[in-house]
Scaffold this motif. Structure first.
Motif, mmCIF file in Angstrom:
data_model
loop_
_atom_site.group_PDB
_atom_site.id
_atom_site.type_symbol
_atom_site.label_atom_id
_atom_site.label_comp_id
_atom_site.label_asym_id
_atom_site.label_seq_id
_atom_site.Cartn_x
_atom_site.Cartn_y
_atom_site.Cartn_z
ATOM 1 N N LYS A 157 9.079 10.149 -7.785
ATOM 2 C CA LYS A 157 7.890 10.631 -7.792
ATOM 3 C C LYS A 157 7.052 10.436 -6.388
ATOM 4 C CE LYS A 157 7.032 6.978 -10.897
ATOM 5 N NZ LYS A 157 6.307 6.151 -11.859
ATOM 6 N N LYS A 158 5.868 10.788 -6.237
ATOM 7 C CA LYS A 158 5.042 11.129 -5.203
ATOM 8 C C LYS A 158 4.916 9.709 -4.951
ATOM 9 C CE LYS A 158 4.284 14.171 -2.704
ATOM 10 N NZ LYS A 158 4.958 14.574 -1.625
ATOM 11 N N ILE A 159 4.834 9.238 -3.422
ATOM 12 C CA ILE A 159 4.123 7.865 -2.909
ATOM 13 C C ILE A 159 3.114 8.516 -2.100
ATOM 14 C CG2 ILE A 159 4.668 6.118 -1.457
ATOM 15 C CD1 ILE A 159 6.012 5.992 -4.209
ATOM 16 N N ASN A 160 2.029 8.010 -2.543
ATOM 17 C CA ASN A 160 0.806 8.574 -1.905
ATOM 18 C C ASN A 160 0.027 7.438 -1.039
ATOM 19 O OD1 ASN A 160 0.965 11.296 -2.683
ATOM 20 N ND2 ASN A 160 0.309 10.625 -4.899
ATOM 21 N N SER A 174 3.774 2.299 -0.247
ATOM 22 C CA SER A 174 4.651 1.865 0.884
ATOM 23 C C SER A 174 4.025 0.711 1.605
ATOM 24 C CB SER A 174 5.052 2.876 1.807
ATOM 25 O OG SER A 174 5.485 2.510 3.004
ATOM 26 N N GLU A 183 10.151 7.766 -2.730
ATOM 27 C CA GLU A 183 10.227 8.815 -3.475
ATOM 28 C C GLU A 183 11.664 9.190 -3.966
ATOM 29 O OE1 GLU A 183 6.260 11.083 -1.395
ATOM 30 O OE2 GLU A 183 8.358 11.693 -0.816
ATOM 31 N N ASP A 184 12.942 9.129 -3.273
ATOM 32 C CA ASP A 184 13.992 9.490 -3.509
ATOM 33 C C ASP A 184 14.459 8.760 -4.696
ATOM 34 O OD1 ASP A 184 14.369 11.388 -1.863
ATOM 35 O OD2 ASP A 184 15.360 10.270 -0.395
ATOM 36 N N LYS A 226 8.352 6.129 3.074
ATOM 37 C CA LYS A 226 7.776 7.186 1.917
ATOM 38 C C LYS A 226 8.920 7.778 1.214
ATOM 39 C CE LYS A 226 3.976 10.435 1.292
ATOM 40 N NZ LYS A 226 4.623 11.508 0.765
ATOM 41 N N SER A 227 9.744 8.457 2.092
ATOM 42 C CA SER A 227 10.743 9.401 1.407
ATOM 43 C C SER A 227 11.748 8.584 0.772
ATOM 44 C CB SER A 227 11.637 10.178 2.686
ATOM 45 O OG SER A 227 12.142 9.372 3.530
ATOM 46 N N SER A 261 8.318 0.869 -12.244
ATOM 47 C CA SER A 261 7.662 2.097 -11.845
ATOM 48 C C SER A 261 7.586 3.213 -13.048
ATOM 49 C CB SER A 261 8.254 2.850 -10.800
ATOM 50 O OG SER A 261 9.637 3.342 -11.256
#
Length: 233
Positions: free
Chosen positions: A158-161, A125, A153-154, A149-150, A116
């Motif tokens: 970074k944001k998972i879109n 996801s 991200e944790d 998703k969370s 990543s």
């Protein structure tokens, strides 16, 4: 190439095996490394590669994006080194419980974190458990989408879109939940091109199988297999 070939396609891979050290795999989703390299080298001469998240803004003509579902560890060992050498971007959609539990044959957190950090890699996801979401109630769907998703991200910071629907299956309720959960793009298994005005929660992808020798691969790029979008999965 036909006119249809000059439209944007997102290719869906799953797994790669090294045919120099392993026997032939009896799995439609597991391609030999030799065949994968042949396909990518062909694309590299004839197409321009884009990141999958570019589809939120545009669907470039004669463009292609590469995606991998599930998060198999061969994405780390075989796929990434080859694509990094060619500077080709790609996306990986992770089944987070497989990652968390370090299921055999799948990446662990360390592998994913390392990948990543490379700007060529995008992470999305593929839900927690890879359930066929259309068989479940809204509460389960919401849990599968939000917790995966969370979790990503944790651990990645970074944001998972992006989301890939397990088995490519979705409906209007699932699209609505995905949007409410904070995703901006969701990919299906609809076998077609992607256009700029396409619903961003029903994006198409073209399945690539172990039997797709280069002449069949060209046919898929050319639109000759787009009839697959009418099948019932």
């Amino acid at each position: 190439f036909s006119k249809k070939n000059n439209l944007f396609r997102t290719l869906m891979y799953h797994s790669i095996y090294d045919d120099k050290v392993e026997i032939t795999q009896n799995n439609i989703w597991k391609l030999s490394l030799t065949l994968f390299k042949e396909q990518i080298n062909f694309l590299n001469k004839n197409k321009k590669f884009y990141k999958s998240e570019n589809l939120i803004y545009e669907a470039p003509k004669n463009g292609v994006s590469i995606t991998f579902d599930d998060g198999n560890d061969d994405c780390y060992h075989l796929v990434a080194p080859f694509l990094f050498d060619l500077k080709i971007p790609f996306s990986i959609f992770i089944i987070t419980n497989f990652l968390k539990e370090e299921k055999r044959g799948y990446m662990n957190e360390g592998m994913l974190k390392e990948l990543s950090k490379n700007p060529l890699v995008s992470i999305g996801s593929h839900t927690k458990n890879h359930y066929r979401l259309t068989n479940y109630d809204s509460s389960t769907v919401s849990n599968e989408l939000s917790e995966s998703k969370s979790y990503l991200e944790d651990i990645l910071g970074k944001k998972i879109n992006m989301l890939s629907y397990p088995h490519g299956k979705y409906n209007n309720l699932i699209k609505k939940i995905a949007m409410e959960t904070g995703y901006t793009l969701a990919f299906s298994s609809n076998f077609s091109v992607n256009t700029i005005n396409q619903n961003k929660f029903a994006l198409s992808r073209n399945e690539i199988w172990k039997s797709d020798k280069i002449h069949i691969f060209k046919q898929k790029l050319n639109g000759d297999w787009d009839w697959l979008k009418y099948r019932k999965l």
